[in-house]
Design an enzyme around this catalytic site. Structure first.
Site, PDB file in Angstrom:
ATOM      1  N   GLY A  45      -4.448  10.138  -4.835  1.00 47.84           N
ATOM      2  CA  GLY A  45      -3.567   9.856  -3.358  1.00 47.84           C
ATOM      3  C   GLY A  45      -2.545   8.734  -3.608  1.00 47.84           C
ATOM      4  CD  GLN A  50      -0.330   3.439  -3.413  1.00 42.64           C
ATOM      5  OE1 GLN A  50      -0.925   4.093  -2.915  1.00 42.64           O
ATOM      6  NE2 GLN A  50      -1.102   2.960  -4.245  1.00 42.64           N
ATOM      7  CB  CYS A  94      -5.693   0.947  -5.546  1.00 42.78           C
ATOM      8  SG  CYS A  94      -4.530   1.277  -4.491  1.00 42.78           S
ATOM      9  CG  LEU A  95      -2.460   5.285  -8.564  1.00 42.30           C
ATOM     10  CD1 LEU A  95      -1.504   6.720  -8.229  1.00 42.30           C
ATOM     11  CD2 LEU A  95      -2.814   5.614 -10.048  1.00 42.30           C
ATOM     12  CG  HIS A 136      -7.822   4.178  -0.925  1.00 45.03           C
ATOM     13  ND1 HIS A 136      -8.462   3.352  -1.860  1.00 45.03           N
ATOM     14  CD2 HIS A 136      -6.322   4.060  -1.441  1.00 45.03           C
ATOM     15  CE1 HIS A 136      -7.611   2.827  -2.882  1.00 45.03           C
ATOM     16  NE2 HIS A 136      -6.346   3.114  -2.423  1.00 45.03           N
ATOM     17  CD  GLU A 137      -4.078   6.834  -0.701  1.00 44.14           C
ATOM     18  OE1 GLU A 137      -2.961   6.021  -0.781  1.00 44.14           O
ATOM     19  OE2 GLU A 137      -4.966   6.980  -1.895  1.00 44.14           O
ATOM     20  CG  HIS A 140      -2.624   1.943   0.493  1.00 45.90           C
ATOM     21  ND1 HIS A 140      -2.207   0.924  -0.342  1.00 45.90           N
ATOM     22  CD2 HIS A 140      -3.049   3.067  -0.396  1.00 45.90           C
ATOM     23  CE1 HIS A 140      -2.847   1.053  -1.468  1.00 45.90           C
ATOM     24  NE2 HIS A 140      -3.472   2.009  -1.562  1.00 45.90           N
TER      25      HIS A 140
HETATM   26 NI    NI Z   1      -4.561   2.698  -3.165  1.00 45.36          NI
END
Ligand code: NI
Length: 172
Positions: A45, A50, A94-95, A136-137, A140
């Site tokens: 995701g 991000q 998380c990226l 989670h997304e 963000h």
């Molecule tokens: Ni994340």
């Protein structure tokens, strides 16, 4: 085209993102870039902030099984309209917080409403990894990271590691 992923701490990851007013070619390009960036990472995701765009747009694909067809989803202005009382604990990453993982508890099932790139409104229920990932997304988009679900000590520890990581990256 791949886009660089912001690494925590970054003020842009703490912002509440603005709703997308209309589906434009720029938005379609952004969504396609985000999918490419996510698959390449690899991740399941990615949210627009991000990659430094403060708009309510997420992409995800939680199909993990070998040989199973991918299911790239693009959600514009996604909203959780209902959540189960039953919860699920999952070790999240998380990226934007590379190589750090922690268990987060969230509703195990959620019902979502979003606008697709087709401009249509979509409704769908998600469970399992999809439910975890989509929550989670969406977090963000409200300037919230998975570490904000942890205790202050754990959060500060991870943040310190990330500051060090960024300093080393800048030097390399
Ligand atoms: Ni994340």
């Amino acid at each position: 085209m791949k886009r660089p992923i912001l690494i925590h701490p970054d003020p842009r990851l703490k912002k509440v993102c603005a709703p997308v007013p209309e589906i434009t070619d720029d938005l379609r390009r952004l969504a396609s870039d985000m999918l490419e960036t996510m698959y390449d990472a690899p991740g399941i995701g990615l949210a627009a902030p991000q990659v430094g765009v403060l708009s309510r747009l997420i992409v995800l694909d939680c199909v993990k099984a070998e040989g199973e067809a991918p299911r790239p989803l693009v959600m514009v202005n996604p909203e959780v309209v209902a959540a189960s009382e039953e919860t699920r604990v999952y070790e999240e990453g998380c990226l934007s917080i590379p190589e750090q993982y922690a268990e987060v508890t969230r509703p195990s099932e959620v019902e979502l409403r979003w606008i697709g790139l087709d401009g249509e409104e979509h409704h769908e229920g998600f469970g399992g990894l999809w439910a975890t990932c989509v929550q989670h997304e969406i977090d963000h988009l409200d300037g919230k990271l998975f570490i904000d679900h942890l205790g202050a000590m754990r959060r500060q520890l991870i943040t310190r590691k990330m500051i060090k990581f960024k300093r080393e990256q800048a030097r390399a």
